[in-house]
Design a protein around this motif. Structure first.
Motif, short mmCIF file in Angstrom:
data_model
loop_
_atom_site.label_atom_id
_atom_site.label_comp_id
_atom_site.label_asym_id
_atom_site.label_seq_id
_atom_site.Cartn_x
_atom_site.Cartn_y
_atom_site.Cartn_z
N UNK A 163 0.20 -0.90 -5.43
CA UNK A 163 0.21 -1.91 -3.60
C UNK A 163 1.20 -1.36 -3.02
N UNK A 164 2.68 -1.72 -4.24
CA UNK A 164 3.86 -1.25 -3.38
C UNK A 164 4.08 0.14 -3.29
N UNK A 165 3.59 1.02 -4.75
CA UNK A 165 4.57 2.10 -4.08
C UNK A 165 4.32 3.21 -2.85
N UNK A 166 5.19 4.02 -2.34
CA UNK A 166 4.90 4.43 -1.66
C UNK A 166 5.17 3.37 -0.45
N UNK A 167 5.90 2.69 -0.13
CA UNK A 167 5.57 1.38 0.99
C UNK A 167 7.42 1.72 0.59
N UNK A 168 7.70 2.10 1.82
CA UNK A 168 9.51 2.00 2.22
C UNK A 168 9.57 2.40 1.59
N UNK A 169 11.35 1.94 0.50
CA UNK A 169 11.66 1.98 0.07
C UNK A 169 11.00 2.41 -1.78
N UNK A 170 9.87 2.32 -1.68
CA UNK A 170 9.94 1.46 -3.17
C UNK A 170 9.22 2.87 -3.71
N UNK A 171 9.25 3.19 -5.50
CA UNK A 171 9.48 4.49 -5.77
C UNK A 171 9.10 3.65 -7.34
N UNK A 172 7.24 4.84 -8.02
CA UNK A 172 6.61 4.02 -8.70
C UNK A 172 6.96 5.58 -10.14
#
Length: 523
Positions: A163-172
């Motif tokens: 859910x968080x990946x690709x959200x703004x500054x987040x990289x997974x």
């Protein structure tokens, strides 16, 4: 959340492969799989700070799975630590691999900001709080978050990260083999090759706003690491070191951080090492040390000490940023086995750095962060709702806290303060303030008579509590406060020794006097 030992492919009981395989990074944000050019052999053990002194309260670690078995010796080879694997959790799938393999050497470059590295294995509730708070980061410095899924078998973790990946500054990035905390950090550093980094536990909640800017402001020339104060931060702990405070979240976290920012703006204190719940690491430090290493240390206790002392040998120091506060939730993983692991790793560290533990004992005795904690408490007192009550002045804080007068005040719903007087600290007298059953103040002290104006101001900030003074200290107190400012502390009913403490104390007061517990909470 404690990890449950299982027997599946991610279990500590599973046999290690005959030959180590390179870790594969699945780039979830770009949909490719990559093998780092310098993949590590085998798996690394997890890391947690090893600043523990004997019998000090232990900080939790939720960063990775338990160890397979301890290494036999203090080896420095690349395969010194055994494979560390996560527990099996039912039919949870292993991380998926994309069939379109493509080499991924690093994150997009050039990069001149800060990379926040968050290794992840378990405890989805703490992870959710961590990521939600991290998303509120702002400030002048560019930043990005690199989330490292250390092959977690927990579907809730996979869902949160997806859910968080690709959200703004987040990289997974997802590791297809569990490598433990140090292995996960190493994998992240192979990608984040530019700029400073923050190593952030997935059970750590930052205050949002400009917290990165404040840490970075202390990372000048000659500084290797910067660590904020924390609710469960070992020697960096607030309100007290080596004690676990309640989890300050939301407005409570914001209030303490604002007090730290106001009271200690721009202030830092030199420390021997960092503690890894939230550590700002300069690129100069990474270049000088080559990063963290796990060789010879079991299950993640001691790698940060080893890293910091190697940085110190290279001429780089370590500081506490006393103008920044974070909440470290400190999950229960490893706590049952921690004592034996810490003892073993202490022996390894003592061989490598023979003077460290003596120097650390000196640091603990000196408590260099106490003045900074006291300034935060004075700022918090300005807005505390609990005022007045009673302040007991005597020679033994524990006996005062268990006194009949304290019990009566608590029964009446009044806050109790204790001022312990050391009249033997010639030529001055040292008086220390504590608050049984309350979170603060616990660090404020005065050198008397020099600090009488400050004592008077602090008593006013406490709401002018009723002062009760032990009889033999009355002459001193009269000189500080005037003979009409206090009453004599009544004799304990039915006892011959004030230190014995009344046996009829209620359970909540006994808990308040317990050195390892906080019985009350007010904000």
């Amino acid at each position: 959340m404690p990890h449950v030992v299982g027997s599946g492919p991610n279990s500590p009981d599973a046999d290690a492969p005959d030959a180590p395989e390179p870790d594969v990074l699945a780039d979830v944000t770009s949909g490719v799989t990559a093998v780092p050019p310098q993949a590590q052999d085998g798996h690394r053990a997890s890391a947690s700070a090893a600043h523990d002194v004997p019998d000090a309260a232990a900080a939790g670690a939720s960063r990775c799975a338990p160890p397979a078995s301890p290494p036999a010796s203090d080896s420095t080879g690349p395969s010194a630590a055994p494979a560390e694997r996560g527990p099996s959790r039912g039919a949870a799938p292993t991380p998926a691999q994309d069939s379109s393999a493509k080499t991924l050497a690093a994150l997009p470059a050039p990069w001149h900001g800060v990379t926040v590295i968050v290794p992840v294995y378990g405890d989805p509730r703490s992870l959710a709080a961590c990521l939600d708070a991290l998303a509120q980061t702002s400030g002048r410095r560019p930043w990005r978050a690199l989330l490292i899924d250390d092959a977690s078998p927990d579907p809730a973790i996979a869902e949160l990260l997806a859910d968080r990946s690709g959200d703004g500054p987040f990289h997974l990035r997802r590791l297809t083999h569990n490598r433990g905390y140090i292995g996960a950090v190493t994998a992240a550093l192979e990608l984040a090759t530019e700029g400073d980094v923050v190593l952030l536990n997935s059970d750590c909640v930052v205050p949002g706003g400009d917290w990165i800017d404040r840490l970075a402001a202390h990372a000048g020339d000659g500084v290797g690491t910067v660590t904020p104060l924390a609710s469960d931060g070992q020697c960096f702990g607030f309100p007290l070191p080596f004690r676990s405070a309640p989890a300050f979240l939301g407005d409570r976290l914001a209030r303490i951080d604002a007090a730290a920012r106001h009271a200690n703006a721009g202030r830092s204190v030199r420390m021997l090492t960092s503690v890894g719940f939230c550590t700002y690491v300069t690129r100069a430090c990474l270049d000088a040390t080559g990063g963290l290493r796990a060789e010879g240390l079991t299950a993640g206790y001691g790698e940060e000490v080893d890293f910091c002392l190697r940085a110190s040998d290279a001429g780089l120091g370590h500081v506490a940023a006393t103008d920044c506060f974070v909440t470290h939730l400190g999950s229960a993983s490893f706590r049952a086995a921690k004592r034996a692991l810490v003892r073993r790793n202490e022996a390894v560290l003592e061989r490598r750095f023979p003077s460290y533990f003596a120097r650390f004992a000196v640091q603990c005795a000196a408590d260099p962060l106490r003045p900074a904690r006291a300034r935060i408490e004075r700022a918090l007192l300005e807005t505390d709702a609990r005022k007045g009550g009673v302040a007991l002045i005597g020679r033994d804080a524990a006996a005062l806290a268990e006194s009949h007068a304290a019990w009566q005040a608590l029964q009446a719903g009044e806050p109790v303060r204790v001022i312990e007087v050391d009249a033997l600290a010639a030529p001055d007298t040292i008086a220390r303030l504590s608050s049984p059953g309350l979170l603060w103040p616990q660090n404020i002290s005065w050198r008397l008579p020099e600090d009488v104006p400050l004592l008077t101001a602090d008593l006013a900030a406490l709401g002018h509590p009723r002062l009760l003074v032990e009889r033999d200290l009355a002459p001193l107190a009269a000189g500080w406060l005037g003979p009409q400012a206090f009453d004599l502390l009544p004799e304990q009913p039915g006892e011959t020794s004030a230190a014995a403490g009344p046996s009829h104390l209620p359970a909540e007061l006994r808990a308040a006097c317990d050195a390892d517990a906080y019985a009350g909470l007010y904000l």
